[in-house]
Every structure is written in C-alpha cells, then in structure tokens.
Write a protein that holds these residues in place. Structure first.
Motif, PDB file in Angstrom:
ATOM      1  N   PRO A  62       0.811  -1.229   0.000  1.00 44.23           N
ATOM      2  CA  PRO A  62       0.000   0.000   0.000  1.00 44.23           C
ATOM      3  C   PRO A  62       0.842   1.276   0.000  1.00 44.23           C
ATOM      4  O   PRO A  62       0.514   2.247  -0.683  1.00 44.23           O
ATOM      5  N   GLN A  63       1.938   1.265   0.779  1.00 45.57           N
ATOM      6  CA  GLN A  63       2.823   2.421   0.844  1.00 45.57           C
ATOM      7  C   GLN A  63       4.092   2.131   0.026  1.00 45.57           C
ATOM      8  O   GLN A  63       4.584   1.008  -0.003  1.00 45.57           O
ATOM      9  N   TYR A  64       4.610   3.174  -0.605  1.00 42.31           N
ATOM     10  CA  TYR A  64       5.822   3.022  -1.404  1.00 42.31           C
ATOM     11  C   TYR A  64       7.056   2.980  -0.508  1.00 42.31           C
ATOM     12  O   TYR A  64       7.156   3.705   0.477  1.00 42.31           O
ATOM     13  N   ALA A  65       7.997   2.136  -0.868  1.00 46.95           N
ATOM     14  CA  ALA A  65       9.345   2.153  -0.274  1.00 46.95           C
ATOM     15  C   ALA A  65      10.329   1.682  -1.332  1.00 46.95           C
ATOM     16  O   ALA A  65       9.985   0.857  -2.193  1.00 46.95           O
ATOM     17  N   GLY A  66      11.535   2.199  -1.262  1.00 42.62           N
ATOM     18  CA  GLY A  66      12.549   1.754  -2.203  1.00 42.62           C
ATOM     19  C   GLY A  66      12.831   0.270  -2.070  1.00 42.62           C
ATOM     20  O   GLY A  66      13.104  -0.413  -3.060  1.00 42.62           O
ATOM     21  N   ALA A  67      12.753  -0.251  -0.833  1.00 38.47           N
ATOM     22  CA  ALA A  67      13.068  -1.651  -0.577  1.00 38.47           C
ATOM     23  C   ALA A  67      11.970  -2.606  -1.014  1.00 38.47           C
ATOM     24  O   ALA A  67      12.184  -3.818  -1.038  1.00 38.47           O
TER      25      ALA A  67
END
Length: 350
Positions: A147-152
């Motif tokens: 749901p949330q963006y993260a680089g990982a």
C-alpha cells in the motif's frame, strides 16, 4: 496543409489491439518450504538485493555468507514452520496472494490475464512475465501489493521487472502502480476489518497499534517517503474511525542489524505499555496486504508473548485484509482505473 480538428482527432485514435492484457500482482515472497535449505535460498536472494541492504558489497557479502546464511536459516525456518500449516503446501503469504489474484481475475473478466508473482522466491517475476508474454500479452500492468511506497519494496519490484526484460527482443508495454494507501476504499476496508475483528472480542482495547514493517532510518534520511506514507495512513484511519492519537498509535516492526530503524519500535512499545496502565492491546498491520511471517509469527505469537510477560492482560492481532471482499474489490478497482484504463477500452472495442 493543416488538418482539421476532426481529422486530427481521428488520426490520434489507435487501432484496437486484440491481444490479451496481463496483470501481474506482486508480493514479497516466502521460502519454497519451511526448511533451513529453502530458507537459505530465499534469504540469499532477499539479502543480496541492494534495495534491501545498501551496505558496500565488500563489507556486506562476507557478513552475509560467513555469518548470516550460516546461522539465520535454521532459526527462520523454525519460525516459518510455526505458521505454515501443511508443509506440502505453499507458504501462507503465497496462498493468500493466489486467492487475491483469483478474486481480481473474477472481477476483471477474461479480457485480462491475472498472474501471481513474488519479488523473491517463487513464482518469480521473470517466470511470470514469460508466462504472460507466452500467452500473447503485449501490454502488462504490474501491481505491487504494498500500500505504501518504499525503495526496498515497490522500487525493488520495478528493478526486477526491468532486469527480467534485459535481452528480450519483444518487450511489452508496461505500467506500474506506485502506491494505493490514499485510496478511500483502502482506508474504509482497514476500518471495517478492525471493527469486524473487535466485534468478535469480549473486551475493548486500551490501545490500538498500527504496526508497519520497519526501514533503516538512513533510507528515509536519503529521501525514501515510506515513513511519511505510513504515518499518513494512520492519520487517514484516525479521520475515518474518529479514533485519536492516544488510542490509535503508529509503530514499526521487524528491524534487523545494528543500524537505527524507524521508531517507535513495536516490540519496545508493547513491552512498555503495561507499566503505563495499558493492559489491553490490539495490533493491526496496514502495510501488509496479506498475512505472512511478520504478522502471523512476529506479531500474533512473539509480540503477544512479550506483551503478556510485561504485564499485559489482553492481546489480539487483527488479520490483514487478505481476501476480504472489500479488499479484492479495491484491488480490482485500482487495477481497472489506475493501470488498465484505456487498454481495457481498446479491447472492448474489438
């Protein structure tokens, strides 16, 4: 000679493509079995991802191969075994993701081929892309189930898709979804799942934690927006439910290694709450689209034990959205509206 507006509009139209459309729904992944060997293979791929561990390979690889991959697989395999169920079946995360894919497929219909993929392990992104292209998909949408963006997480999916197409002579048209935590239907589904779960209890929580997977603080310091998006998710959930910050609190779990990670830490928070008079706690995990090791074992087993040992009296872990009808409706809707869009319109014209 200039074209008339009507002629220009006609020329802008593209002939419909009769090829099927692909939709690849991607989650993190799990080992192929709850064994040390399978877990070692999984961790090898996971912990080699520079998006996950950005330490210099000259420093990291000796630690990974000399220590971590010698010690951690057996411990992790034991944790997986505690939540796996039938060892002949796939991991809970993969089984749930397949159920989600089946639900989205039923809602989108035959014009779209929906497939399951995992960033690490199986079914792999390269194999799934090959399978979609072999079925004639010239247009493929990618829905990372974060749901949330993260680089990982999300960005790592982007990396793997791009790497998987290196050397391909016929590359499909691609679309990616970045995040969906702001979708009103997502917040509503979280709120409904929480109220549905609390309705099954004969007690009311003094505190509700929204526990998100952790991330090294250094990644956020470099510009990763993940922490902000997690905190915003909780704020949106507070606005929807009417709960204030005293009742609904954000924390971060699953830290690894010596670096400082996003705080407050879920485990430390739970251990401290009983001394503050907070004896009844519910934990929900809005950053996970499906139950997995981090929710079923780390929270529902380990966190509960720690909280009760610290003096808590009541603990409950709220299941992830998994294959709830409202969650599948949401995933199908954002796929249709934000990814497939005009591709579907073209198919319908055929």
């Amino acid at each position: 000679m200039s074209l008339s507006p009507s002629m220009a509009k006609e020329l802008e139209k593209r002939l419909p493509d009769p090829s099927p459309i692909g939709l690849m729904m991607v989650n993190l992944g799990s080992p192929d079995a709850p064994t040390a060997d399978a877990t070692r293979r999984y961790l090898f791929e996971f912990l080699h991802d520079y998006r996950v561990v950005d330490t210099s390979r000259w420093i990291w690889c000796p630690i990974l191969h000399g220590i971590i991959l010698r010690i951690r697989p057996a411990r992790s395999a034991k944790a997986y075994a505690s939540i796996w169920g039938d060892p002949q079946e796939e991991a809970p995360l993969i089984r749930i993701t397949r159920d989600q894919v089946a639900g989205v497929q039923a809602r989108l219909g035959e014009r779209v081929i929906v497939e399951t993929a995992m960033r690490y392990g199986n079914p792999s992104i390269p194999d799934t892309l090959d399978r979609l292209m072999e079925q004639g998909c010239r247009q493929i949408a990618v829905l990372p189930l974060y749901p949330q963006y993260a680089g990982a997480t999300t960005a790592s999916v982007y990396d793997k898709v791009a790497k998987s197409l290196i050397g391909q002579w016929d590359v499909p048209e691609l679309r990616f979804l970045r995040d969906y935590y702001r979708e009103p239907a997502f917040i509503a589904a979280l709120a409904d799942s929480l109220s549905d779960h609390l309705a099954t209890l004969d007690w009311k929580p003094d505190r509700i934690l929204t526990s998100y997977h952790g991330l090294p603080q250094s990644y956020v310091d470099k510009g990763d927006p993940y922490q902000r998006e997690c905190l915003e998710t909780t704020e949106l959930l507070r606005a929807h439910t009417g709960y204030d910050a005293t009742l609904l609190q954000s924390t971060f779990q699953s830290r690894f290694g010596p670096k400082a990670w996003l705080q407050p830490y879920t485990d430390k928070t739970l251990e401290a709450l009983p001394e503050q008079g907070v004896k009844k706690v519910a934990v929900m995990m809005p950053g996970f689209s499906a139950d997995c090791l981090e929710t079923l074992e780390e929270i529902a087993i380990e966190a509960e034990e720690s909280f009760l040992e610290a003096g808590g009296t009541h603990f409950t872990a709220v299941p992830c959205l998994n294959d709830r009808a409202d969650h599948i409706d949401l995933l199908a809707d954002i796929s249709r509206r934000r990814l497939l869009g005009d591709w579907l319109d073209e198919v319908e014209e055929c």
